[in-house]
Design a protein around this motif. Structure first.
Motif, PDB file in Angstrom:
ATOM      1  N   MET A   1      -1.378  -5.953   9.381  1.00 23.46           N
ATOM      2  CA  MET A   1      -1.684  -5.359   8.083  1.00 23.46           C
ATOM      3  C   MET A   1      -1.025  -6.192   6.990  1.00 23.46           C
ATOM      4  O   MET A   1       0.185  -6.401   6.997  1.00 23.46           O
ATOM      5  N   HIS A   2      -1.819  -6.699   6.073  1.00 22.54           N
ATOM      6  CA  HIS A   2      -1.309  -7.588   5.040  1.00 22.54           C
ATOM      7  C   HIS A   2      -0.410  -6.848   4.057  1.00 22.54           C
ATOM      8  O   HIS A   2      -0.735  -5.760   3.588  1.00 22.54           O
ATOM      9  N   ARG A   3       0.705  -7.490   3.714  1.00 15.97           N
ATOM     10  CA  ARG A   3       1.656  -6.942   2.764  1.00 15.97           C
ATOM     11  C   ARG A   3       1.464  -7.627   1.414  1.00 15.97           C
ATOM     12  O   ARG A   3       1.471  -8.854   1.333  1.00 15.97           O
ATOM     13  N   ILE A   4       1.304  -6.824   0.367  1.00 15.58           N
ATOM     14  CA  ILE A   4       0.984  -7.345  -0.965  1.00 15.58           C
ATOM     15  C   ILE A   4       1.999  -6.826  -1.978  1.00 15.58           C
ATOM     16  O   ILE A   4       2.379  -5.652  -1.942  1.00 15.58           O
ATOM     17  N   ALA A   5       2.423  -7.700  -2.876  1.00 18.28           N
ATOM     18  CA  ALA A   5       3.305  -7.316  -3.979  1.00 18.28           C
ATOM     19  C   ALA A   5       2.578  -7.540  -5.297  1.00 18.28           C
ATOM     20  O   ALA A   5       1.820  -8.509  -5.448  1.00 18.28           O
ATOM     21  N   ILE A   6       2.800  -6.657  -6.248  1.00 20.93           N
ATOM     22  CA  ILE A   6       2.163  -6.725  -7.562  1.00 20.93           C
ATOM     23  C   ILE A   6       3.228  -7.031  -8.608  1.00 20.93           C
ATOM     24  O   ILE A   6       4.319  -6.454  -8.583  1.00 20.93           O
ATOM     25  N   VAL A   7       2.903  -7.946  -9.523  1.00 22.38           N
ATOM     26  CA  VAL A   7       3.807  -8.261 -10.638  1.00 22.38           C
ATOM     27  C   VAL A   7       3.005  -8.131 -11.931  1.00 22.38           C
ATOM     28  O   VAL A   7       2.174  -8.983 -12.254  1.00 22.38           O
ATOM     29  N   ASP A   8       3.251  -7.052 -12.656  1.00 17.21           N
ATOM     30  CA  ASP A   8       2.515  -6.793 -13.896  1.00 17.21           C
ATOM     31  C   ASP A   8       3.356  -5.843 -14.748  1.00 17.21           C
ATOM     32  O   ASP A   8       3.917  -4.875 -14.226  1.00 17.21           O
ATOM     33  N   ASP A   9       3.415  -6.097 -16.048  1.00 15.10           N
ATOM     34  CA  ASP A   9       4.255  -5.258 -16.907  1.00 15.10           C
ATOM     35  C   ASP A   9       3.613  -3.907 -17.217  1.00 15.10           C
ATOM     36  O   ASP A   9       4.286  -2.998 -17.705  1.00 15.10           O
ATOM     37  N   SER A  10       2.327  -3.735 -16.932  1.00 16.67           N
ATOM     38  CA  SER A  10       1.636  -2.469 -17.187  1.00 16.67           C
ATOM     39  C   SER A  10       1.885  -1.485 -16.042  1.00 16.67           C
ATOM     40  O   SER A  10       1.474  -1.731 -14.901  1.00 16.67           O
ATOM     41  N   VAL A  11       2.540  -0.378 -16.354  1.00 14.08           N
ATOM     42  CA  VAL A  11       2.809   0.636 -15.336  1.00 14.08           C
ATOM     43  C   VAL A  11       1.508   1.201 -14.784  1.00 14.08           C
ATOM     44  O   VAL A  11       1.364   1.388 -13.560  1.00 14.08           O
ATOM     45  N   LEU A  12       0.553   1.470 -15.647  1.00 14.27           N
ATOM     46  CA  LEU A  12      -0.717   2.049 -15.209  1.00 14.27           C
ATOM     47  C   LEU A  12      -1.455   1.101 -14.273  1.00 14.27           C
ATOM     48  O   LEU A  12      -2.015   1.533 -13.255  1.00 14.27           O
ATOM     49  N   LEU A  13      -1.457  -0.181 -14.605  1.00 19.81           N
ATOM     50  CA  LEU A  13      -2.155  -1.139 -13.741  1.00 19.81           C
ATOM     51  C   LEU A  13      -1.438  -1.262 -12.405  1.00 19.81           C
ATOM     52  O   LEU A  13      -2.082  -1.300 -11.359  1.00 19.81           O
ATOM     53  N   ARG A  14      -0.102  -1.322 -12.419  1.00 21.82           N
ATOM     54  CA  ARG A  14       0.635  -1.436 -11.154  1.00 21.82           C
ATOM     55  C   ARG A  14       0.338  -0.256 -10.249  1.00 21.82           C
ATOM     56  O   ARG A  14       0.066  -0.419  -9.051  1.00 21.82           O
ATOM     57  N   GLU A  15       0.371   0.949 -10.819  1.00 20.91           N
ATOM     58  CA  GLU A  15       0.146   2.133  -9.994  1.00 20.91           C
ATOM     59  C   GLU A  15      -1.300   2.224  -9.526  1.00 20.91           C
ATOM     60  O   GLU A  15      -1.568   2.551  -8.367  1.00 20.91           O
ATOM     61  N   GLY A  16      -2.235   1.935 -10.423  1.00 16.88           N
ATOM     62  CA  GLY A  16      -3.644   1.998 -10.043  1.00 16.88           C
ATOM     63  C   GLY A  16      -4.009   0.955  -9.020  1.00 16.88           C
ATOM     64  O   GLY A  16      -4.694   1.246  -8.023  1.00 16.88           O
ATOM     65  N   LEU A  17      -3.559  -0.275  -9.235  1.00 10.31           N
ATOM     66  CA  LEU A  17      -3.852  -1.347  -8.287  1.00 10.31           C
ATOM     67  C   LEU A  17      -3.163  -1.092  -6.962  1.00 10.31           C
ATOM     68  O   LEU A  17      -3.718  -1.375  -5.891  1.00 10.31           O
ATOM     69  N   GLY A  18      -1.958  -0.536  -7.027  1.00 14.66           N
ATOM     70  CA  GLY A  18      -1.243  -0.210  -5.794  1.00 14.66           C
ATOM     71  C   GLY A  18      -2.010   0.783  -4.944  1.00 14.66           C
ATOM     72  O   GLY A  18      -2.091   0.639  -3.714  1.00 14.66           O
ATOM     73  N   ARG A  19      -2.579   1.795  -5.579  1.00 13.51           N
ATOM     74  CA  ARG A  19      -3.373   2.786  -4.828  1.00 13.51           C
ATOM     75  C   ARG A  19      -4.612   2.148  -4.215  1.00 13.51           C
ATOM     76  O   ARG A  19      -4.963   2.432  -3.060  1.00 13.51           O
ATOM     77  N   LEU A  20      -5.267   1.275  -4.980  1.00 14.56           N
ATOM     78  CA  LEU A  20      -6.460   0.607  -4.462  1.00 14.56           C
ATOM     79  C   LEU A  20      -6.120  -0.261  -3.256  1.00 14.56           C
ATOM     80  O   LEU A  20      -6.875  -0.315  -2.274  1.00 14.56           O
ATOM     81  N   ILE A  21      -5.008  -0.928  -3.328  1.00 14.25           N
ATOM     82  CA  ILE A  21      -4.578  -1.790  -2.232  1.00 14.25           C
ATOM     83  C   ILE A  21      -4.329  -0.969  -0.969  1.00 14.25           C
ATOM     84  O   ILE A  21      -4.760  -1.334   0.130  1.00 14.25           O
ATOM     85  N   GLU A  22      -3.651   0.152  -1.124  1.00 11.28           N
ATOM     86  CA  GLU A  22      -3.360   0.985   0.039  1.00 11.28           C
ATOM     87  C   GLU A  22      -4.616   1.649   0.591  1.00 11.28           C
ATOM     88  O   GLU A  22      -4.763   1.806   1.806  1.00 11.28           O
ATOM     89  N   GLU A  23      -5.539   2.038  -0.294  1.00 10.92           N
ATOM     90  CA  GLU A  23      -6.798   2.633   0.160  1.00 10.92           C
ATOM     91  C   GLU A  23      -7.631   1.646   0.962  1.00 10.92           C
ATOM     92  O   GLU A  23      -8.420   2.037   1.830  1.00 10.92           O
ATOM     93  N   ALA A  24      -7.446   0.352   0.679  1.00 12.69           N
ATOM     94  CA  ALA A  24      -8.198  -0.683   1.400  1.00 12.69           C
ATOM     95  C   ALA A  24      -7.560  -1.032   2.737  1.00 12.69           C
ATOM     96  O   ALA A  24      -8.090  -1.856   3.484  1.00 12.69           O
ATOM     97  N   GLY A  25      -6.418  -0.415   3.042  1.00  9.21           N
ATOM     98  CA  GLY A  25      -5.770  -0.683   4.318  1.00  9.21           C
ATOM     99  C   GLY A  25      -4.674  -1.725   4.258  1.00  9.21           C
ATOM    100  O   GLY A  25      -4.078  -2.066   5.289  1.00  9.21           O
ATOM    101  N   PHE A  26      -4.395  -2.260   3.057  1.00  6.28           N
ATOM    102  CA  PHE A  26      -3.273  -3.182   2.899  1.00  6.28           C
ATOM    103  C   PHE A  26      -1.985  -2.378   2.717  1.00  6.28           C
ATOM    104  O   PHE A  26      -2.017  -1.176   2.454  1.00  6.28           O
TER     105      PHE A  26
END
Length: 224
Positions: free
Chosen positions: A1-26
């Motif tokens: 299972m691929h491990r991904i880190a996000i670097v972005d100053d937008s809290v909303l983008l970090r949280e939203g992208l994080g959920r999308l990543i986990e929903e995809a199985g990452f």
């Protein structure tokens, strides 16, 4: 299972992208609001891909790209996806110039689907290069000298190559024959001095070649 880190100053983008990543199985390994936070965590951070914005604290100009270049200078095959609203051509050229793959640059506003993002992640982790067509256009227009030998049609084919289109896909887009595409491709590889034994990434390397050739020119357009 691929491990991904996000670097972005937008809290909303970090949280939203994080959920999308986990929903995809990452696996969301970590999320940071700045490059400094990422660097502080790097000694113990295990990731298969970094997703980074371009403009981050403290100056909100090009910190993300410069940090990506720094990280990949230490680890050339570190998978990095630049996901931003902006195209910063100077440092983007440096990011792609080593020709190692494992890198992508997509524009947030132009992602046509979540599946396109997932596909880009998989391709980058596998060693591919993913470029948004607008990024390709900006990079090509930023440095014309290495392309002076290419015809207008060859530049069209080159841009399509960098997007990852097959010969048939290029033919369909440009409404030309498959044989014509192959002829243009041969001319491009020859003019950009790409050897016939270049590996599977040679379509993207056709774009990276002129980036490398222009690397001796500094940001003010003068020989360095």
């Amino acid at each position: 299972m691929h491990r991904i880190a996000i670097v972005d100053d937008s809290v909303l983008l970090r949280e939203g992208l994080g959920r999308l990543i986990e929903e995809a199985g990452f696996t969301l390994a970590a999320a940071f609001g700045s490059g400094a936070e990422l660097l502080a965590a790097m000694p113990g951070l295990e990731v298969d891909l970094l997703i980074m914005d371009v403009r981050m604290p403290p100056t909100f100009t090009d910190e993300g790209l410069r940090l990506a270049i720094q990280l990949r200078s230490n680890t050339p095959r570190l998978p990095v996806l630049i996901l931003s609203q902006f195209v910063e051509s100077l440092y983007a050229q440096e990011l792609f110039a080593n020709g190692q793959g494992f890198v992508g640059y997509l524009l947030k506003d132009r992602l046509v689907s979540i599946d396109a993002l997932y596909d880009a992640i998989e391709r980058i982790i596998a060693g591919g290069t993913v470029l948004d067509p607008e990024v390709v256009s900006t990079l090509i227009n930023a440095r014309q000298d290495p392309l002076v030998w290419l015809t207008s049609r060859e530049k069209d084919v080159l841009g399509a190559m960098a997007e990852g289109l097959t010969n048939q896909g290029i033919a369909n887009r440009l409404n030309i024959g498959l044989g014509t595409v192959e002829k243009h491709a041969t001319e491009i590889f020859s003019k950009l001095e790409l050897n016939s034994d270049t590996h599977d990434h040679r379509r993207v390397l056709a774009v990276l070649t002129w980036l490398r050739k222009s690397a001796h020119v500094d940001r003010f357009g003068q020989p360095g």
